[in-house]
Design a protein around this motif. Structure first.
Motif, PDB file in Angstrom:
ATOM      1  N   HIS A 363      53.725 -17.624  45.035  1.00 11.44           N
ATOM      2  CA  HIS A 363      53.180 -16.942  43.856  1.00 11.44           C
ATOM      3  C   HIS A 363      53.474 -17.758  42.609  1.00 11.44           C
ATOM      4  CE1 HIS A 363      52.021 -13.894  40.976  1.00 11.44           C
ATOM      5  NE2 HIS A 363      53.204 -14.013  40.387  1.00 11.44           N
ATOM      6  N   ILE A 364      52.455 -17.930  41.793  1.00 12.03           N
ATOM      7  CA  ILE A 364      52.578 -18.648  40.521  1.00 12.03           C
ATOM      8  C   ILE A 364      52.109 -17.724  39.406  1.00 12.03           C
ATOM      9  CG2 ILE A 364      51.718 -20.574  39.148  1.00 12.03           C
ATOM     10  CD1 ILE A 364      53.600 -21.457  41.343  1.00 12.03           C
ATOM     11  N   GLY A 365      52.961 -17.524  38.403  1.00  8.14           N
ATOM     12  CA  GLY A 365      52.582 -16.690  37.279  1.00  8.14           C
ATOM     13  C   GLY A 365      52.019 -17.474  36.113  1.00  8.14           C
ATOM     14  N   CYS A 366      52.349 -18.769  36.046  1.00 12.80           N
ATOM     15  CA  CYS A 366      51.928 -19.602  34.912  1.00 12.80           C
ATOM     16  C   CYS A 366      50.512 -20.123  35.134  1.00 12.80           C
ATOM     17  CB  CYS A 366      52.897 -20.767  34.748  1.00 12.80           C
ATOM     18  SG  CYS A 366      52.484 -21.889  33.410  1.00 12.80           S
ATOM     19  N   ARG A 367      49.683 -20.051  34.078  1.00 13.57           N
ATOM     20  CA  ARG A 367      48.303 -20.540  34.187  1.00 13.57           C
ATOM     21  C   ARG A 367      48.058 -21.805  33.360  1.00 13.57           C
ATOM     22  NH1 ARG A 367      48.605 -18.311  38.045  1.00 13.57           N
ATOM     23  NH2 ARG A 367      47.582 -16.430  38.811  1.00 13.57           N
ATOM     24  N   ASN A 368      48.963 -22.127  32.466  1.00 19.47           N
ATOM     25  CA  ASN A 368      48.738 -23.303  31.615  1.00 19.47           C
ATOM     26  C   ASN A 368      49.700 -24.438  31.957  1.00 19.47           C
ATOM     27  OD1 ASN A 368      51.121 -22.259  30.577  1.00 19.47           O
ATOM     28  ND2 ASN A 368      50.610 -22.762  28.453  1.00 19.47           N
ATOM     29  N   TYR A 369      50.084 -24.536  33.229  1.00 18.36           N
ATOM     30  CA  TYR A 369      51.050 -25.559  33.635  1.00 18.36           C
ATOM     31  C   TYR A 369      50.513 -26.969  33.416  1.00 18.36           C
ATOM     32  CZ  TYR A 369      48.291 -25.827  37.947  1.00 18.36           C
ATOM     33  OH  TYR A 369      47.268 -25.987  38.849  1.00 18.36           O
ATOM     34  N   LEU A 370      49.201 -27.172  33.570  1.00 12.17           N
ATOM     35  CA  LEU A 370      48.650 -28.507  33.350  1.00 12.17           C
ATOM     36  C   LEU A 370      48.694 -28.872  31.873  1.00 12.17           C
ATOM     37  CD1 LEU A 370      45.581 -28.786  35.763  1.00 12.17           C
ATOM     38  CD2 LEU A 370      47.808 -29.925  35.930  1.00 12.17           C
ATOM     39  N   GLU A 371      48.428 -27.910  30.995  1.00 13.98           N
ATOM     40  CA  GLU A 371      48.516 -28.174  29.564  1.00 13.98           C
ATOM     41  C   GLU A 371      49.956 -28.534  29.182  1.00 13.98           C
ATOM     42  OE1 GLU A 371      46.930 -25.715  30.939  1.00 13.98           O
ATOM     43  OE2 GLU A 371      44.943 -25.476  30.035  1.00 13.98           O
ATOM     44  N   GLN A 372      50.916 -27.792  29.730  1.00 11.97           N
ATOM     45  CA  GLN A 372      52.314 -28.093  29.452  1.00 11.97           C
ATOM     46  C   GLN A 372      52.698 -29.474  29.975  1.00 11.97           C
ATOM     47  OE1 GLN A 372      55.359 -25.044  30.048  1.00 11.97           O
ATOM     48  NE2 GLN A 372      53.733 -23.516  30.372  1.00 11.97           N
ATOM     49  N   ALA A 373      52.224 -29.794  31.176  1.00 11.10           N
ATOM     50  CA  ALA A 373      52.557 -31.082  31.781  1.00 11.10           C
ATOM     51  C   ALA A 373      51.963 -32.234  30.966  1.00 11.10           C
ATOM     52  CB  ALA A 373      52.057 -31.129  33.217  1.00 11.10           C
ATOM     53  N   LEU A 374      50.713 -32.092  30.550  1.00 12.00           N
ATOM     54  CA  LEU A 374      50.068 -33.150  29.771  1.00 12.00           C
ATOM     55  C   LEU A 374      50.717 -33.304  28.398  1.00 12.00           C
ATOM     56  CD1 LEU A 374      46.378 -32.423  30.771  1.00 12.00           C
ATOM     57  CD2 LEU A 374      47.603 -34.565  31.178  1.00 12.00           C
ATOM     58  N   GLU A 375      51.110 -32.199  27.806  1.00 15.25           N
ATOM     59  CA  GLU A 375      51.811 -32.287  26.528  1.00 15.25           C
ATOM     60  C   GLU A 375      53.136 -33.035  26.689  1.00 15.25           C
ATOM     61  OE1 GLU A 375      53.644 -29.394  23.003  1.00 15.25           O
ATOM     62  OE2 GLU A 375      52.616 -28.526  24.734  1.00 15.25           O
ATOM     63  N   ALA A 376      53.839 -32.766  27.809  1.00 13.95           N
ATOM     64  CA  ALA A 376      55.096 -33.468  28.075  1.00 13.95           C
ATOM     65  C   ALA A 376      54.858 -34.959  28.255  1.00 13.95           C
ATOM     66  CB  ALA A 376      55.775 -32.879  29.313  1.00 13.95           C
ATOM     67  N   TYR A 377      53.740 -35.310  28.917  1.00 13.51           N
ATOM     68  CA  TYR A 377      53.417 -36.725  29.113  1.00 13.51           C
ATOM     69  C   TYR A 377      53.261 -37.427  27.774  1.00 13.51           C
ATOM     70  CZ  TYR A 377      50.932 -41.001  30.276  1.00 13.51           C
ATOM     71  OH  TYR A 377      50.568 -42.313  30.364  1.00 13.51           O
ATOM     72  N   TRP A 378      52.411 -36.882  26.910  1.00 15.61           N
ATOM     73  CA  TRP A 378      52.112 -37.580  25.667  1.00 15.61           C
ATOM     74  C   TRP A 378      53.309 -37.605  24.725  1.00 15.61           C
ATOM     75  CZ3 TRP A 378      48.671 -41.005  25.661  1.00 15.61           C
ATOM     76  CH2 TRP A 378      47.527 -40.865  26.455  1.00 15.61           C
ATOM     77  N   GLN A 379      54.098 -36.558  24.755  1.00 14.65           N
ATOM     78  CA  GLN A 379      55.305 -36.570  23.935  1.00 14.65           C
ATOM     79  C   GLN A 379      56.269 -37.655  24.405  1.00 14.65           C
ATOM     80  OE1 GLN A 379      57.488 -32.881  23.928  1.00 14.65           O
ATOM     81  NE2 GLN A 379      58.754 -33.464  22.193  1.00 14.65           N
ATOM     82  N   ALA A 380      56.457 -37.735  25.721  1.00 16.89           N
ATOM     83  CA  ALA A 380      57.353 -38.747  26.281  1.00 16.89           C
ATOM     84  C   ALA A 380      56.801 -40.147  26.063  1.00 16.89           C
ATOM     85  CB  ALA A 380      57.568 -38.486  27.766  1.00 16.89           C
ATOM     86  N   PHE A 381      55.495 -40.307  26.195  1.00 15.75           N
ATOM     87  CA  PHE A 381      54.881 -41.622  26.013  1.00 15.75           C
ATOM     88  C   PHE A 381      55.043 -42.096  24.573  1.00 15.75           C
ATOM     89  CE2 PHE A 381      51.423 -44.605  25.279  1.00 15.75           C
ATOM     90  CZ  PHE A 381      51.510 -45.420  26.399  1.00 15.75           C
TER      91      PHE A 381
END
Length: 387
Positions: A363-381
């Motif tokens: 079961h997954i409750g989060c729907r914006n996990y890809l948005e969070q992941a991509l934001e983490a990528y660009w912040q880290a980059f």
């Protein structure tokens, strides 16, 4: 084809088209001038990549072959070596050491945690007969990255040589062997170097080369002193993997064009993206304090089979990931994100992971996990890695 195949295993990794085309060229002879010129070009690029003034020797074998070469050439039967054991590939150091007649002294590290440099120092100080420390930079079986720079600070002031398996680290995360004081660094072709399996690379420090003069290796094939002499004249002792070396030259050109620091920046951002995506959906990251830049490991909850998830991701999404080993075989998922992959690929991989998890009963409750992941990528980059 409906779904483009995407490989997220921690080796082999996808190959750039440039590398594949280079390897498709007509073969050259390994005792003729064109090969000598190729080896000279490769040597320049490898020294930059390894961060060393010493020669980096190509060996036609898997990365395990380079591990055997390191042990057989640096230590004599009966000598003790400290093995930092924190996963399946660290255990390989122990097995290789025993096969070469050494006495391995395992230093157990809790899976998921990085090795303690203080514990390494204590072990060496407690036993003056230990002549080497064998460690993975990135333990591929768990997704842990050991603090090699800090461990090297320990071994630099002691007689023990530091031998580092960089198979899942070289060209993925920094490991400048001369600056850090690493005595032996080795890697394989099928990870960050973006090549097929079958080629290994190994370099020794000046201190390590001095130790080889006291060791009479009984391994016929892996004779590093002979390989070094052959390398001086643009040769290898035995027939090399010519096509892989041609591909390696192309990979090194790509690193030079991009800049190795930019490659590290991307790899760091990929790791942060993967970890954020996993955390966002509530799955448990396995590697805690020191995590690899090229592979992210996670544990599934009870009731969800890793084997079933991997099978579903492969069949429905054409996304190939890896499981764990031993007791964690059906609980761990390992997502490789090294080499010729970018954030777009990883977004597809994360989607396949989450969709397959729910298809297998999770079961997954989060729907914006890809948005969070991509934001983490660009912040880290943008911020860059903590170098």
């Amino acid at each position: 084809m409906l779904n483009k195949p995407r490989m997220f295993t921690p080796g082999p990794t996808p190959l750039p088209e440039r590398v594949r085309l280079a390897m498709a060229a007509d073969i050259i002879h390994h005792r003729k001038p064109p090969f000598k010129a190729l080896l000279a070009e490769i040597q320049t690029g490898l020294r930059e990549l390894f961060g060393t003034e010493q020669p980096v020797l190509p060996l036609t074998c898997s990365g395990t072959g380079a591990m055997v070469a390191a042990v057989a050439n640096l230590f004599s039967p009966g000598e003790k070596v400290l093995v930092v054991e924190g996963g399946r590939f660290a255990e390989r150091w122990t097995a290789i050491s025993r096969s070469c007649g050494l006495t391995p002294v395992p230093m157990k590290v809790e899976p998921g945690l990085g090795a303690s440099p203080a514990a390494v120092a204590a072990a060496l100080d407690a036993d003056a007969d230990i002549r080497g420390v064998l460690v993975q930079h990135s333990e591929t079986s768990t997704g842990v990255q050991h603090p090699v720079e800090a461990i090297a600070a320990v071994t630099r002031t002691r007689p023990a040589l530091l031998v580092v398996d960089g198979i899942s680290a070289v060209s993925i995360t920094p490991c400048p062997m001369d600056a850090w004081g690493v005595d032996c660094l080795l890697t394989g072709s099928q990870k960050g170097l973006m090549l097929p399996p079958g080629l290994a690379l190994i370099a020794l420090s000046e201190r390590a080369w001095g130790k080889t003069t006291d060791v009479e290796s009984n391994n016929y094939y892996f004779q590093l002193k002979k390989e070094r002499e052959a390398n001086k004249i643009g040769q290898t002792c035995y027939t090399p993997a010519i096509s892989l070396l041609v591909g390696l030259a192309e990979s090194l050109r790509m690193f030079r064009e991009t800049g190795i620091q930019a490659v590290y920046r991307k790899q760091w951002a990929m790791a942060m993206m993967a970890r954020k995506g996993v955390e966002a959906v509530g799955l448990r990251l396995f590697a805690q304090d020191h995590f690899a830049w090229g592979v992210t490991s996670l544990l599934l909850p009870e009731g969800v089979s890793a084997s079933a998830l991997l099978d579903h991701a492969a069949k429905k999404y054409n996304v190939i990931m890896a499981g764990g080993f031993d007791a964690l075989k059906d609980r761990m998922i390992r997502i490789g994100h090294m080499g010729w992959l970018d954030y777009g690929d990883l977004a597809v991989g994360l989607h396949a992971l989450v969709a397959s998890f729910t298809a297998c009963g999770g079961h997954i409750g989060c729907r914006n996990y890809l948005e969070q992941a991509l934001e983490a990528y660009w912040q880290a980059f943008e911020q860059g890695p903590p170098l």
